[in-house]
Design a protein around this motif. Structure first.
Motif, PDB file in Angstrom:
ATOM      1  N   GLN A  99       0.826  -1.205   0.000  1.00 42.86           N
ATOM      2  CA  GLN A  99       0.000   0.000   0.000  1.00 42.86           C
ATOM      3  C   GLN A  99       0.861   1.256   0.000  1.00 42.86           C
ATOM      4  O   GLN A  99       0.603   2.212  -0.750  1.00 42.86           O
ATOM      5  CB  GLN A  99      -0.915  -0.034   1.228  1.00 42.86           C
ATOM      6  CG  GLN A  99      -1.720   1.228   1.481  1.00 42.86           C
ATOM      7  CD  GLN A  99      -2.603   1.068   2.689  1.00 42.86           C
ATOM      8  OE1 GLN A  99      -3.585   0.348   2.660  1.00 42.86           O
ATOM      9  NE2 GLN A  99      -2.261   1.739   3.782  1.00 42.86           N
ATOM     10  N   ASN A 100       1.903   1.271   0.818  1.00 40.97           N
ATOM     11  CA  ASN A 100       2.763   2.457   0.894  1.00 40.97           C
ATOM     12  C   ASN A 100       3.681   2.579  -0.314  1.00 40.97           C
ATOM     13  O   ASN A 100       4.104   3.680  -0.666  1.00 40.97           O
ATOM     14  CB  ASN A 100       3.556   2.436   2.198  1.00 40.97           C
ATOM     15  CG  ASN A 100       2.718   2.910   3.372  1.00 40.97           C
ATOM     16  OD1 ASN A 100       2.546   4.106   3.569  1.00 40.97           O
ATOM     17  ND2 ASN A 100       2.165   1.961   4.132  1.00 40.97           N
ATOM     18  N   ARG A 126       2.644   1.949  -3.288  1.00 41.27           N
ATOM     19  CA  ARG A 126       1.774   2.610  -4.265  1.00 41.27           C
ATOM     20  C   ARG A 126       1.587   4.082  -3.932  1.00 41.27           C
ATOM     21  O   ARG A 126       1.513   4.929  -4.825  1.00 41.27           O
ATOM     22  CB  ARG A 126       0.421   1.898  -4.316  1.00 41.27           C
ATOM     23  CG  ARG A 126       0.473   0.494  -4.914  1.00 41.27           C
ATOM     24  CD  ARG A 126      -0.919  -0.043  -5.196  1.00 41.27           C
ATOM     25  NE  ARG A 126      -1.709  -0.184  -3.978  1.00 41.27           N
ATOM     26  CZ  ARG A 126      -1.748  -1.284  -3.241  1.00 41.27           C
ATOM     27  NH1 ARG A 126      -1.036  -2.336  -3.608  1.00 41.27           N
ATOM     28  NH2 ARG A 126      -2.495  -1.343  -2.155  1.00 41.27           N
ATOM     29  N   ARG A 127       1.514   4.401  -2.642  1.00 37.89           N
ATOM     30  CA  ARG A 127       1.293   5.796  -2.231  1.00 37.89           C
ATOM     31  C   ARG A 127       2.512   6.679  -2.493  1.00 37.89           C
ATOM     32  O   ARG A 127       2.374   7.853  -2.834  1.00 37.89           O
ATOM     33  CB  ARG A 127       0.964   5.852  -0.740  1.00 37.89           C
ATOM     34  CG  ARG A 127      -0.415   5.377  -0.351  1.00 37.89           C
ATOM     35  CD  ARG A 127      -0.544   5.442   1.159  1.00 37.89           C
ATOM     36  NE  ARG A 127      -1.843   4.996   1.633  1.00 37.89           N
ATOM     37  CZ  ARG A 127      -2.124   4.770   2.911  1.00 37.89           C
ATOM     38  NH1 ARG A 127      -1.187   4.945   3.833  1.00 37.89           N
ATOM     39  NH2 ARG A 127      -3.324   4.377   3.276  1.00 37.89           N
ATOM     40  N   HIS A 128       3.698   6.122  -2.275  1.00 39.75           N
ATOM     41  CA  HIS A 128       4.915   6.929  -2.344  1.00 39.75           C
ATOM     42  C   HIS A 128       5.934   6.291  -3.297  1.00 39.75           C
ATOM     43  O   HIS A 128       7.030   5.901  -2.874  1.00 39.75           O
ATOM     44  CB  HIS A 128       5.531   7.088  -0.957  1.00 39.75           C
ATOM     45  CG  HIS A 128       4.550   7.469   0.110  1.00 39.75           C
ATOM     46  ND1 HIS A 128       3.956   8.717   0.162  1.00 39.75           N
ATOM     47  CD2 HIS A 128       4.045   6.763   1.159  1.00 39.75           C
ATOM     48  CE1 HIS A 128       3.135   8.768   1.202  1.00 39.75           C
ATOM     49  NE2 HIS A 128       3.162   7.606   1.815  1.00 39.75           N
TER      50      HIS A 128
END
Length: 444
Positions: free
Chosen positions: A134-135, A137-139
């Motif tokens: 998830q992170n 994809r976010r950053h």
């Protein structure tokens, strides 16, 4: 009552009291490839950055991240490492968990890959891996932000688990207090019965483990001796002018593997401990293969599983089609000599091990040799060894939860945060799971 059982009893009673309480109120310049040393560093500071990976996470960023982990009060351990095959790829998670010897969430940036694994007692492995993805994809391309977001998400997930069940408790009244007291007494009685049964089960299991360890110890010593003989027969002199720095490094890794294998063998107390011995030997055999190629001026070998027929033969060179007695054909990795034998219709030079006063091929030796085989082949994917052993006695003993550690369903017990506990299990077996979720950048 043994000290560990007393500690477990105290923990169970503490949990029971907490459950009842919810009724009353709402509540260096060279890459560091020695994973044991990284584990020691993580025990004192939750963030480790290999010097060669400092461009991915600076010293100040590492300090800030460590402060955030401590402030969040979560057992998160972060390692930022260069893309070095000596770390073992996906196997780095389990190796770090073993070296640190603390239940928790382990986040690893290895080169440009990032992922996480965790003890189920802290957070399900699938959850930690999902938060890592998830992170990512976010950053994208920003490891410091990936790690910051990951720690924040893990803290929310862990504290959210701890808070479950703390809502909707009734106000404290004479009636509720009386009911709670009765419930507590019932729970204590049930806990006592459960602890008694647990103690008997654990005693039987430890007796079985001791017998299995003694059964496999002879094979382990044979492996160590064979590896030592291969080392002594090298005739390699690090101070010789023809010895390049790369050769000296290969030789040093091979020696380190030998010492580690001997140490892990001496301290083995359970069958699962044998995995660390054969894992070290597998690393050592590959280092020797690389050293041999450098000395002969030939291309460096590909990192492949060891020879299936006898891991002491070193890394395999190709796969061949083979079938055990009465079994179906399957593709197995083999050294050059065994591959030639099989292709010529001859029997391979099979590794036999002591079983009940006789010697058999290890794949017909039974479950005691599961961790032994897991150390050799576990680093090449959780599905490899079961596929190689299907239809054999050892393959039939592998539980559906078999993992890279070669562990079985009841292989370990976990304690609470930071208590070390008894470590067992591995990826995919419900005790410790996760892995790399993807890449955060091009250079890492």
């Amino acid at each position: 009552m043994p000290s560990k059982t007393r500690r477990r009893a105290t923990l169970v009673l503490a949990v029971l009291v907490a459950l009842v309480a919810t009724l009353f109120a709402a509540g260096s310049a060279r890459a560091e490839t020695d994973v044991d040393k990284i584990g020691q560093a993580l025990r004192s500071r939750p963030v480790y950055v290999d010097p060669r990976a400092s461009d991915a996470l600076s010293t100040q960023q590492a300090r800030t991240l460590a402060d955030r982990i401590r402030a969040a009060d979560v057992p998160v351990y972060v390692a930022v490492l260069p893309d070095d095959r000596a770390y073992g790829g996906e196997r780095i998670f389990l190796r770090l968990r073993e070296a640190t010897d603390r239940p928790g969430v382990y986040a690893v940036a290895l080169g440009s890959s990032f992922g996480a694994a965790s003890d189920a007692s802290v957070l399900p492995g699938s959850t930690s891996q999902a938060l890592a993805e998830q992170n990512l994809r976010r950053h994208p391309g920003d490891l410091p932000k990936v790690l910051d977001g990951f720690v924040a998400d893990v803290a929310a997930a862990i504290h959210g688990r701890s808070a479950d069940g703390d809502q909707g408790a009734p106000d404290s009244t004479g009636s509720s207090m009386g009911a709670a007291l009765v419930l507590l007494i019932i729970l204590v009685v049930l806990a006592g019965s459960a602890l008694f049964a647990m103690g008997r089960t654990r005693k039987r299991r430890r007796e079985r483990e001791r017998a299995e360890l003694e059964q496999v110890r002879g094979a382990v010593q044979e492996d160590i001796t064979a590896y030592g003989e291969k080392l002594s027969g090298l005739a390699f002199n690090p101070s010789d002018p023809s010895s390049t720095p790369e050769m000296v490094d290969d030789y040093g890794r091979a020696l380190d593997a030998y010492e580690k294998a001997k140490t892990k063998s001496d301290t083995a107390r359970r069958p699962e401990d044998v995995r660390a011995v054969t894992e070290a030997l597998e690393d050592g055999h590959f280092s020797l293969a690389v050293l041999g190629a450098r000395r002969e001026g030939t291309p460096l070998p590909e990192r492949r599983p060891p020879c299936f027929f006898d891991p002491r033969h070193g890394p395999s060179v190709r796969d061949v089609t083979w079938a055990p007695a009465g079994g179906a054909e399957r593709s197995v990795p083999a050294c050059a000599a065994d591959a030639t034998r099989v292709e010529q219709g001859l029997d391979p030079d099979a590794r036999t091990v002591p079983v009940g006063g006789e010697r058999r091929p290890y794949w017909e030796a039974g479950p005691a040799y599961g961790p032994w085989a897991g150390g050799y082949f576990g680093g090449y994917g959780a599905a490899l060894l079961p596929a190689l052993l299907v239809g054999t006695l050892l393959g039939g003993s592998l539980s559906p939860g078999y993992d890279e550690a070669g562990a079985f369903g009841d292989a370990g017990d976990y304690g609470g945060f930071g208590d070390g506990g008894d470590y067992g299990g591995g990826f995919g077996d419900g005790d410790f799971g996760g892995g790399f979720g993807g890449g955060f950048g091009d250079g890492g």
